[in-house]
Design an enzyme around this catalytic site. Sequence first.
Site, PDB file in Angstrom:
ATOM      1  N   ASP A  83       0.854  -1.185   0.000  1.00 55.49           N
ATOM      2  CA  ASP A  83       0.000   0.000   0.000  1.00 55.49           C
ATOM      3  C   ASP A  83       0.901   1.251   0.000  1.00 55.49           C
ATOM      4  OD1 ASP A  83      -2.397   1.397   0.171  1.00 55.49           O
ATOM      5  OD2 ASP A  83      -2.511   1.280   2.362  1.00 55.49           O
ATOM      6  N   GLU A 142      -1.778   6.100  -8.671  1.00 55.76           N
ATOM      7  CA  GLU A 142      -2.759   7.065  -8.130  1.00 55.76           C
ATOM      8  C   GLU A 142      -2.671   8.386  -8.875  1.00 55.76           C
ATOM      9  OE1 GLU A 142      -3.375   7.367  -3.903  1.00 55.76           O
ATOM     10  OE2 GLU A 142      -3.504   9.550  -3.985  1.00 55.76           O
ATOM     11  N   SER A 225     -11.668   4.359   2.501  1.00 56.20           N
ATOM     12  CA  SER A 225     -13.065   3.933   2.379  1.00 56.20           C
ATOM     13  C   SER A 225     -13.661   3.352   3.643  1.00 56.20           C
ATOM     14  CB  SER A 225     -13.194   2.922   1.231  1.00 56.20           C
ATOM     15  OG  SER A 225     -12.936   3.573   0.023  1.00 56.20           O
ATOM     16  N   SER A 226     -13.058   3.629   4.785  1.00 53.36           N
ATOM     17  CA  SER A 226     -13.696   3.180   6.023  1.00 53.36           C
ATOM     18  C   SER A 226     -14.988   3.959   6.236  1.00 53.36           C
ATOM     19  CB  SER A 226     -12.755   3.390   7.213  1.00 53.36           C
ATOM     20  OG  SER A 226     -11.865   2.295   7.309  1.00 53.36           O
ATOM     21  N   THR A 269      -9.028   1.913   8.852  1.00 56.17           N
ATOM     22  CA  THR A 269      -9.514   2.560  10.080  1.00 56.17           C
ATOM     23  C   THR A 269     -10.619   1.772  10.789  1.00 56.17           C
ATOM     24  OG1 THR A 269      -8.875   4.738   9.286  1.00 56.17           O
ATOM     25  CG2 THR A 269     -10.615   4.677  10.941  1.00 56.17           C
TER      26      THR A 269
HETATM   27  P1  13P Z   1      -9.204   4.255   5.836  1.00 57.64           P
HETATM   28  O1  13P Z   1      -8.364   5.100   6.748  1.00 57.64           O
HETATM   29  O2  13P Z   1     -10.476   4.960   5.435  1.00 57.64           O
HETATM   30  O3  13P Z   1      -9.478   2.908   6.380  1.00 57.64           O
HETATM   31  O4  13P Z   1      -8.401   4.055   4.480  1.00 57.64           O
HETATM   32  C1  13P Z   1      -7.377   3.121   4.383  1.00 57.64           C
HETATM   33  C2  13P Z   1      -6.631   3.252   3.094  1.00 57.64           C
HETATM   34  O5  13P Z   1      -7.067   3.868   2.148  1.00 57.64           O
HETATM   35  C3  13P Z   1      -5.320   2.576   3.016  1.00 57.64           C
HETATM   36  O6  13P Z   1      -4.632   2.904   1.833  1.00 57.64           O
END
Ligand code: 13P
Length: 349
Positions: A83, A142, A225-226, A269
Amino acid sequence: MPLVSMRQLLDEAAKGGYGVGAFNVNDMEQIQAIMEAAKQTNSPVIIQASRGARQFAQDRYLYHLILAASELYPEIPLAMHLDHGNSFETCKSAIELGFTSVMMDGSLKADGKTPATFEENVAVTKQVVDFAHERGITVEGEIGVLGGVEDGHGAGGSGLEHVTDPDQAVEFAEKTGVDALAIAIGTSHGAYKFSKKPDGSVLKMDILLAIHKRLPKTHLVMHGSSSVPKDLQDIINQYGGKLKETWGVPIEEIQLGIRNGVRKINVDTDNRLAITGAIRKVLWETPEKFDPRDYLKPAREAMQKVVALRMTQFGQAGHAGDYKAVSIAEIARGYKDGSLSTKPLVADK
Ligand code: 13P
């Protein structure tokens, strides 16, 4: 099942019309929670580790823990993904370690904070694509810049400062040949995304629809996307935590995205909240306990519950048995002979 290419996993998701959750990990319990949720819901899955996670756990621990997951759950297609790689070297080291997919986040400079120019982003992403595809490894790029900061990576801000321009998204996809494209539509990393329930004017779903219209076959990725559910916030605060009121991304907006080309959805998150709430509850209610298993087990179960729910909501549930793993060597041949095209289909405006 051996670790699979994320490209295969996303191509299958596109065929099936569903999204796949990409869940961040730092430790064994999180990996176990994800795999149990995948088994429970019969889901293919992406496990991802950031640079921060690699530092926290050390590369070889992380690699072998995720490899163990693929051995213990042979029925689950599992991609191991980096990531937010910040440079060619970071992506190269993940590929050499055995990751089957990397994100080159060239939207920021290598410091992981300062927005890069479009040209810089294209150059470093293309360099990673050339290196990775030769080895059968998937690349996510990205375009546009997300808000917030996660594990020390991020430009900060609200997420609306560098929303993706659809024309640039097309040019970026054409010039780099990425397998998956993360776009900025107003989301940000972390718990504090929105100070009120987001509606269509906060989250730029119109931008997502415009990009999908121009790039109908490109796998889109939603970061940040949390959903930051209220019940998980409440548990933390009930047991001594001090979270301020906040809102995340509504599941319906993610599902709208999935109907319009979103194939990978990043969630970290929500799992952090679930784990912390469960641990706080045990320590608050039974302060005499000191065996870590007394709170790590409920923490793992709380995370499994969130992940299983997301797998069902994203539509990946039930799809683990749809296909067999194509070897990474075979994927590399596909990139070479052009059968795995890296040229995006571009539709007129
Ligand atoms: P959140 O913080 O919304 O879970 O996003 C995680 C994310 O996009 C990791 O790359």
